[in-house]
Design an enzyme around this catalytic site. Structure first.
Site, PDB file in Angstrom:
ATOM      1  N   CYS A   2       0.711  -1.153  -0.014  1.00  0.00           N
ATOM      2  CA  CYS A   2       0.070  -0.040  -0.017  1.00  0.00           C
ATOM      3  C   CYS A   2       0.893   1.206  -0.096  1.00  0.00           C
ATOM      4  CB  CYS A   2      -0.941   0.279   1.234  1.00  0.00           C
ATOM      5  SG  CYS A   2      -2.295  -1.174   1.286  1.00  0.00           S
ATOM      6  N   ARG A  27       3.974  -0.799  -4.867  1.00  0.00           N
ATOM      7  CA  ARG A  27       3.611  -1.123  -3.557  1.00  0.00           C
ATOM      8  C   ARG A  27       2.260  -1.638  -3.488  1.00  0.00           C
ATOM      9  NH1 ARG A  27       6.913   1.868   0.296  1.00  0.00           N
ATOM     10  NH2 ARG A  27       5.596   1.125   1.986  1.00  0.00           N
ATOM     11  N   TRP A  74      -2.649  -2.652  -1.659  1.00  0.00           N
ATOM     12  CA  TRP A  74      -2.501  -4.082  -1.647  1.00  0.00           C
ATOM     13  C   TRP A  74      -3.365  -4.766  -0.563  1.00  0.00           C
ATOM     14  CZ3 TRP A  74      -0.791  -8.040   1.337  1.00  0.00           C
ATOM     15  CH2 TRP A  74      -0.388  -9.297   0.648  1.00  0.00           C
ATOM     16  N   ASN A  98      -1.651   2.417   5.550  1.00  0.00           N
ATOM     17  CA  ASN A  98      -0.773   1.275   4.955  1.00  0.00           C
ATOM     18  C   ASN A  98      -0.349   0.359   6.186  1.00  0.00           C
ATOM     19  OD1 ASN A  98       1.253  -0.200   3.927  1.00  0.00           O
ATOM     20  ND2 ASN A  98       2.865   1.381   3.959  1.00  0.00           N
ATOM     21  N   GLY A  99      -0.755  -0.744   6.180  1.00  0.00           N
ATOM     22  CA  GLY A  99      -0.365  -1.730   7.431  1.00  0.00           C
ATOM     23  C   GLY A  99      -1.651  -2.448   7.888  1.00  0.00           C
ATOM     24  N   GLU A 479      15.595 -19.518  -7.124  1.00  0.00           N
ATOM     25  CA  GLU A 479      14.918 -18.065  -7.578  1.00  0.00           C
ATOM     26  C   GLU A 479      14.460 -18.338  -9.019  1.00  0.00           C
ATOM     27  OE1 GLU A 479      14.584 -15.442  -6.936  1.00  0.00           O
ATOM     28  OE2 GLU A 479      15.140 -14.008  -8.579  1.00  0.00           O
ATOM     29  N   LYS A 483      10.982 -16.904  -9.868  1.00  0.00           N
ATOM     30  CA  LYS A 483      10.417 -15.894 -10.964  1.00  0.00           C
ATOM     31  C   LYS A 483       9.203 -16.541 -11.904  1.00  0.00           C
ATOM     32  CE  LYS A 483      11.904 -13.101 -10.113  1.00  0.00           C
ATOM     33  NZ  LYS A 483      12.789 -12.760  -9.029  1.00  0.00           N
ATOM     34  N   GLU A 486       6.093 -16.191  -9.885  1.00  0.00           N
ATOM     35  CA  GLU A 486       5.522 -14.875  -9.712  1.00  0.00           C
ATOM     36  C   GLU A 486       4.783 -14.180 -11.103  1.00  0.00           C
ATOM     37  OE1 GLU A 486       8.331 -12.297  -6.874  1.00  0.00           O
ATOM     38  OE2 GLU A 486       9.344 -13.167  -8.744  1.00  0.00           O
ATOM     39  N   HIS A 502      13.847 -37.639  -3.376  1.00  0.00           N
ATOM     40  CA  HIS A 502      13.003 -37.694  -2.298  1.00  0.00           C
ATOM     41  C   HIS A 502      11.685 -37.443  -2.628  1.00  0.00           C
ATOM     42  CE1 HIS A 502      16.657 -39.549  -0.421  1.00  0.00           C
ATOM     43  NE2 HIS A 502      17.188 -38.540  -0.941  1.00  0.00           N
ATOM     44  N   LYS A 603       5.789  -5.048  -4.226  1.00  0.00           N
ATOM     45  CA  LYS A 603       7.121  -4.955  -4.408  1.00  0.00           C
ATOM     46  C   LYS A 603       7.768  -4.824  -3.021  1.00  0.00           C
ATOM     47  CE  LYS A 603      11.107  -3.741  -7.192  1.00  0.00           C
ATOM     48  NZ  LYS A 603      11.328  -5.223  -7.171  1.00  0.00           N
TER      49      LYS A 603
HETATM   50  C1  G6P Z   1       8.456  -8.871  -2.536  1.00  0.00           C
HETATM   51  C2  G6P Z   1       8.995  -8.871  -3.733  1.00  0.00           C
HETATM   52  C3  G6P Z   1      10.427  -9.633  -4.034  1.00  0.00           C
HETATM   53  C4  G6P Z   1      11.169  -9.169  -3.000  1.00  0.00           C
HETATM   54  C5  G6P Z   1      10.738  -9.575  -1.694  1.00  0.00           C
HETATM   55  C6  G6P Z   1      11.657  -8.997  -0.616  1.00  0.00           C
HETATM   56  O1  G6P Z   1       8.026 -10.499  -2.236  1.00  0.00           O
HETATM   57  O2  G6P Z   1       7.709  -9.125  -4.775  1.00  0.00           O
HETATM   58  O3  G6P Z   1      10.831  -9.376  -5.407  1.00  0.00           O
HETATM   59  O4  G6P Z   1      12.352 -10.223  -2.988  1.00  0.00           O
HETATM   60  O5  G6P Z   1       9.485  -8.784  -1.600  1.00  0.00           O
HETATM   61  O6  G6P Z   1      11.871  -7.816  -0.819  1.00  0.00           O
HETATM   62  P1  G6P Z   1      12.894  -6.471  -0.321  1.00  0.00           P
HETATM   63  O7  G6P Z   1      12.622  -5.389  -0.776  1.00  0.00           O
HETATM   64  O8  G6P Z   1      13.285  -6.797   1.213  1.00  0.00           O
HETATM   65  O9  G6P Z   1      14.289  -7.432  -0.985  1.00  0.00           O
END
Ligand code: G6P
Length: 608
Positions: A2, A27, A74, A98-99, A479, A483, A486, A502, A603
């Site tokens: 947010c 955000r 969000w 926000n929160g 990772e 990706k 996501e 396993h 993000k």
């Molecule tokens: C969210 C984002 C990710 C990021 C993670 C940690 O999930 O979508 O891309 O890796 O937060 O964020 P930070 O800003 O702490 O790296």
């Protein structure tokens, strides 16, 4: 998570609020809204979906008023529809939040018993009603806001405006970040300095528990105890220019392609080109004497921490515990005396990572933060800051932030190893040479874009995808899977190649692409090859990422191979991250998803 903004200006606030919100859209983008005070009354416009829809609504029904607040959401509590969109308002007050307000249910019951009628499913609406209740009890707006804030449990950044008040906005911070911007005869509140950068570079960051009363003449800050508090006004380095896509179709693609240059920028600030030694900022302890490192992060940054564990243990012979921040913060992990705790974060605002860092501080650890946003909460609170020089990362799926995090962590691991004498001068020189060649090697990796694009066509048809790696490239597999999940919404799992038998091997058939990350780096490579044979024996479609030697040693059988440059094993996780990013990107394009703003994600995750 947010984004919030507030403006007390001279011209109509709504268009400026929209401009600020666009800079905060990373955000959250479930819904957006603005509220202003017009002829003494609160008025607002809200819309489900992206800010562009709110902008269209404002074009149909403009909103006058020179004081206003805005929000991009969000969703936490309540569906992301227009009803639940912020600002939440009564006739007397409007708020953006926000929160998460944890005690909203009991507050709501209390207020309903007093006759307040709620119209949303959100936790945030209770704040507007609580303030209204105190206003109804004849408290002044300032008092009513303070009374309400004292009753809230949970995390919040807030901006509040009042009916009949054309020159008063109240902000508050607990858990979530909030900045106050100083203009000329205008004042601003925002989730970050980037949102305010078009209008001012004079920023004051609120501290935990702060409340701020803002008028066009300035701001008065009160600390958690209600005492007036001095907070430094700093010059922000954020640029007011809108960050463009530079001709790329998406921010994510632009950011993938920026990696050679931002890795180079990052290296230049850590590696002395003449002595080829690593430069680190002064630290309150000697890295030579560190007995244990605790590394904590979330999401992609967590995988950077996992890679760092391999590097620190192998090169510097220091045991490293790695944890996701949401688990670490409540685990009450005993931390060793004189220990170092490492926090990795692009935004520097991730709520769990920040809380984990505070816990580590309380436990007497020296905190080192690898962060991309130098003015963020994590950067401001850490004992030592190691910046990544990735520049603003807009795509929600992290790319260049990850590879620059790895670059910084590699520098830290090499420097620590040298200080401890676990590598000699010659090995240090080799490693630094390998690192300084990464930008050039990354350019070579990017030339595989077309081939990966063709492979993505098939991957886009899959229901499940498996990524396998070993050693420092096990996190690369994780990772890669993250990706893909996501941005393409295809189920993917990253697995340690040796662990596959396993469980996940049960998934394998001819419909499951298996992406193997296997630079030819000795023993681990041979073991991975054996694991991949097990996959192929069961009909799995293998996409094999290695170097020429590795592909030759592997022999036939893969559906596709991608020959990446042969590099020192140290830097392989940095380079092998790039093809998995590109694969996820093209797969998402084939699926037709919103690459830069994938569904349900945000993000900067400022709620836990
Ligand atoms: C969210 C984002 C990710 C990021 C993670 C940690 O999930 O979508 O891309 O890796 O937060 O964020 P930070 O800003 O702490 O790296």
């Amino acid at each position: 998570m947010c984004g919030i903004i507030g403006i007390l200006g001279e011209e109509p606030a709504a268009p400026l609020l929209i401009e600020g919100l666009k800079r905060l859209e990373y955000r959250g983008y479930d819904s957006a809204g603005v509220a202003t005070v017009v002829n003494g009354a609160i008025d607002r416009r809200r819309a489900e979906g992206r800010i562009a829809r709110l902008e269209a609504r404002l074009a149909e029904a403009p909103l006058p008023g020179t004081i206003g607040i805005g929000h991009t959401r969000w969703a936490t509590h309540g569906k992301p529809n227009e009803t639940n969109a912020h600002p939440h308002a009564t006739e007397r007050v409007a708020i953006v939040h926000n929160g998460i307000i944890e005690n909203f249910r009991s507050l709501r019951q209390e207020l309903e018993a007093l006759g307040h009628r709620f119209s949303t499913e959100t936790d945030s609406e209770v704040i507007a009603h609580l303030i209204t209740r105190y206003l109804d009890e004849q408290q002044s707006p300032r008092q009513a806001a303070a009374s309400a804030l004292a009753r809230l449990d949970g995390a919040f950044a807030l901006a509040i405006i009042f009916a009949g008040e054309h020159d008063l906005m109240i902000g508050a911070r607990r858990g979530s970040p909030l900045a106050v911007g100083y203009g000329r005869g205008e004042m601003f509140i925002g989730s970050d300095a980037m949102a305010l950068a078009p209008w001012t570079d004079r920023i004051c960051y609120l501290e935990e528990g702060d409340r701020v009363e803002v008028t066009r003449a300035g701001a008065t800050v009160f600390d958690g105890e209600g005492h007036p508090a001095e907070r430094e006004i700093r010059q922000t380095v954020q640029s007011g220019a809108l960050i463009g896509k530079a001709g790329y179709r998406h921010f994510m693609l632009k950011e993938i392609y920026e990696q050679p240059s931002v890795i180079g920028d990052t290296l230049r600030s850590y590696v002395n080109p003449v002595t080829r030694a690593i430069w680190l900022p002064a630290m309150p302890l000697s890295l030579a004497e560190v007995g244990r490192i605790t590394a904590v992060a979330c999401g992609t940054a967590y995988y950077a921490a996992m890679v760092a564990k391999y590097w620190f243990e192998r090169l510097a012979r220091i045991p490293v515990d790695v944890d996701v921040a949401s688990e670490f913060r409540y685990r009450e992990a005993p931390l060793p005396e004189g220990g170092v705790a490492l926090f990795i974060s692009q935004s520097g605002e991730t709520a769990d990572t920040l809380a984990a860092m505070r816990y580590a501080k309380e436990q007497g650890q020296t905190t080192i933060a690898v962060v991309n946003v130098p003015e963020s909460s994590i950067a401001r609170e850490a004992d030592v800051v190691l910046p990544t020089l990735a520049g603003p990362e807009i795509g929600v799926a992290s790319t260049k932030a990850y590879t620059t995090q790895l670059t910084v962590l590699a520098c830290l691991a090499i420097a620590t190893a040298r200080l401890r004498g676990t590598i000699d001068q010659r090995r240090q020189a080799e490693l630094i040479t390998a690192l300084t060649e990464v930008p050039a090697r990354a350019v070579e990796v990017l030339t595989h874009d077309d081939v990966i694009h063709r492979l993505a066509h098939d991957v886009a048809e899959a229901r499940d995808v498996l990524y396998l790696g070993r050693g420092a490239n096990f996190p690369t597999a994780m990772e890669g899977a993250l990706k893909l999940k996501e941005i393409s919404y295809i189920h993917a799992e990253g697995y340690a190649a040796g662990e596959m038998k396993h469980g996940p091997i049960a998934l394998i058939d001819e419909t499951v692409p298996v992406i193997v990350i296997a630079p030819s780096d000795g023993v681990v490579f041979d073991k991975t090859v054996s694991n991949v044979q097990e996959v192929m024996a069961r009909g799995g479609k293998v996409i094999f990422l290695s170097d020429r030697d590795g592909i030759e040693a592997f022999g036939p059988g893969a559906s596709a191979t991608i020959a990446l440059p042969k590099v020192d094993p140290l830097v392989a996780p940095i380079l092998y991250a790039i093809p998995v990013q590109i694969l996820a990107y093209h797969t998402a394009i084939f699926k037709g998803t919103d690459v830069d703003q994938p569904r349900n994600l945000a993000k900067s995750v400022t709620v836990e």
